[in-house]
Design a protein around this motif. Sequence first.
Motif, PDB file in Angstrom:
ATOM      1  N   GLY A 107       0.792  -1.230   0.000  1.00  0.00           N
ATOM      2  CA  GLY A 107       0.000   0.000   0.000  1.00  0.00           C
ATOM      3  C   GLY A 107       0.820   1.274   0.000  1.00  0.00           C
ATOM      4  O   GLY A 107       0.280   2.354   0.227  1.00  0.00           O
ATOM      5  N   THR A 108       2.141   1.178  -0.257  1.00  0.00           N
ATOM      6  CA  THR A 108       2.983   2.383  -0.225  1.00  0.00           C
ATOM      7  C   THR A 108       3.610   2.687  -1.584  1.00  0.00           C
ATOM      8  O   THR A 108       4.697   3.244  -1.654  1.00  0.00           O
ATOM      9  CB  THR A 108       4.102   2.262   0.831  1.00  0.00           C
ATOM     10  N   PHE A 109       2.946   2.338  -2.666  1.00  0.00           N
ATOM     11  CA  PHE A 109       3.459   2.602  -4.013  1.00  0.00           C
ATOM     12  C   PHE A 109       2.658   3.765  -4.601  1.00  0.00           C
ATOM     13  O   PHE A 109       1.466   3.627  -4.871  1.00  0.00           O
ATOM     14  CB  PHE A 109       3.310   1.344  -4.888  1.00  0.00           C
ATOM     15  N   TYR A 110       3.312   4.932  -4.758  1.00  0.00           N
ATOM     16  CA  TYR A 110       2.601   6.153  -5.151  1.00  0.00           C
ATOM     17  C   TYR A 110       3.239   6.831  -6.351  1.00  0.00           C
ATOM     18  O   TYR A 110       4.454   6.957  -6.442  1.00  0.00           O
ATOM     19  CB  TYR A 110       2.616   7.181  -4.002  1.00  0.00           C
ATOM     20  N   GLY A 111       2.375   7.318  -7.235  1.00  0.00           N
ATOM     21  CA  GLY A 111       2.776   8.219  -8.301  1.00  0.00           C
ATOM     22  C   GLY A 111       2.341   9.620  -7.929  1.00  0.00           C
ATOM     23  O   GLY A 111       1.792   9.849  -6.843  1.00  0.00           O
ATOM     24  N   TYR A 112       2.579  10.556  -8.842  1.00  0.00           N
ATOM     25  CA  TYR A 112       2.198  11.940  -8.575  1.00  0.00           C
ATOM     26  C   TYR A 112       1.582  12.537  -9.826  1.00  0.00           C
ATOM     27  O   TYR A 112       2.191  12.516 -10.893  1.00  0.00           O
ATOM     28  CB  TYR A 112       3.426  12.752  -8.156  1.00  0.00           C
ATOM     29  N   GLY A 113       0.351  13.039  -9.692  1.00  0.00           N
ATOM     30  CA  GLY A 113      -0.348  13.700 -10.786  1.00  0.00           C
ATOM     31  C   GLY A 113      -0.827  15.044 -10.289  1.00  0.00           C
ATOM     32  O   GLY A 113      -0.059  15.975 -10.130  1.00  0.00           O
ATOM     33  N   GLU A 114      -2.105  15.129  -9.957  1.00  0.00           N
ATOM     34  CA  GLU A 114      -2.653  16.337  -9.336  1.00  0.00           C
ATOM     35  C   GLU A 114      -2.299  16.363  -7.850  1.00  0.00           C
ATOM     36  O   GLU A 114      -2.576  17.313  -7.147  1.00  0.00           O
ATOM     37  CB  GLU A 114      -4.174  16.381  -9.529  1.00  0.00           C
ATOM     38  N   GLY A 115      -1.741  15.302  -7.400  1.00  0.00           N
ATOM     39  CA  GLY A 115      -1.314  15.075  -6.026  1.00  0.00           C
ATOM     40  C   GLY A 115      -0.812  13.649  -5.970  1.00  0.00           C
ATOM     41  O   GLY A 115      -0.678  12.994  -7.005  1.00  0.00           O
ATOM     42  N   TYR A 116      -0.528  13.144  -4.784  1.00  0.00           N
ATOM     43  CA  TYR A 116      -0.089  11.756  -4.677  1.00  0.00           C
ATOM     44  C   TYR A 116      -1.250  10.827  -4.955  1.00  0.00           C
ATOM     45  O   TYR A 116      -2.365  11.043  -4.502  1.00  0.00           O
ATOM     46  CB  TYR A 116       0.491  11.476  -3.289  1.00  0.00           C
ATOM     47  N   GLU A 117      -0.967   9.770  -5.733  1.00  0.00           N
ATOM     48  CA  GLU A 117      -1.983   8.800  -6.119  1.00  0.00           C
ATOM     49  C   GLU A 117      -1.404   7.412  -5.961  1.00  0.00           C
ATOM     50  O   GLU A 117      -0.297   7.146  -6.445  1.00  0.00           O
ATOM     51  CB  GLU A 117      -2.366   9.009  -7.591  1.00  0.00           C
ATOM     52  N   GLN A 118      -2.132   6.533  -5.279  1.00  0.00           N
ATOM     53  CA  GLN A 118      -1.658   5.163  -5.168  1.00  0.00           C
ATOM     54  C   GLN A 118      -1.618   4.559  -6.574  1.00  0.00           C
ATOM     55  O   GLN A 118      -2.572   4.696  -7.339  1.00  0.00           O
ATOM     56  CB  GLN A 118      -2.554   4.353  -4.255  1.00  0.00           C
ATOM     57  N   ALA A 119      -0.504   3.938  -6.927  1.00  0.00           N
ATOM     58  CA  ALA A 119      -0.311   3.419  -8.281  1.00  0.00           C
ATOM     59  C   ALA A 119      -0.476   1.907  -8.307  1.00  0.00           C
ATOM     60  O   ALA A 119       0.002   1.206  -7.414  1.00  0.00           O
ATOM     61  CB  ALA A 119       1.071   3.798  -8.790  1.00  0.00           C
ATOM     62  N   GLN A 120      -1.147   1.421  -9.334  1.00  0.00           N
ATOM     63  CA  GLN A 120      -1.289  -0.018  -9.564  1.00  0.00           C
ATOM     64  C   GLN A 120      -0.404  -0.475 -10.721  1.00  0.00           C
ATOM     65  O   GLN A 120      -0.099  -1.653 -10.840  1.00  0.00           O
ATOM     66  CB  GLN A 120      -2.753  -0.357  -9.879  1.00  0.00           C
ATOM     67  N   VAL A 121      -0.001   0.488 -11.594  1.00  0.00           N
ATOM     68  CA  VAL A 121       0.813   0.185 -12.770  1.00  0.00           C
ATOM     69  C   VAL A 121       1.951   1.201 -12.847  1.00  0.00           C
ATOM     70  O   VAL A 121       1.724   2.402 -12.680  1.00  0.00           O
ATOM     71  CB  VAL A 121      -0.039   0.254 -14.066  1.00  0.00           C
TER      72      VAL A 121
END
Length: 142
Positions: A107-121
Amino acid sequence: EVGYHAGWNLVGLPLNVADAFHLSLFPEAIEGTLFSYQNSYFQESDLVLGNGYWLRFLEEGTATLSSGSSIHELQVSLEEGWNLVSGITDPLDVSQIQDPDGLMITGTFYGYGEGYEQAQVMLPGKGYWVRSNGTGSIMLGN
């Protein structure tokens, strides 16, 4: 093609390239705004495979990264705590990351777009935060 938005973005190197200078890869980026993270932020000029980076842009756009060889598998080192990483040439489902030592905290895999977003890919050319409970390495790809 790697899309980016105005402001700060998490980026990575999706190809093995001869010239890894940040402005060669992302010519619209603001010079001097490439930062890596290893328990603190460090200003960088070149990107390294497997590492993620913060990079700042004035406007939204797309960078076309085409001069380089594809990466289908990559060993990425992790330190205990938060790490900035990037992936391979092809999208990779986070569940397919090989983590034999169980380093990645669920549960600690994050990308960044408009803010931090948990990433699945993991998308090519993007950077990601992941938290590790120890030092070692993970394998992306085959």
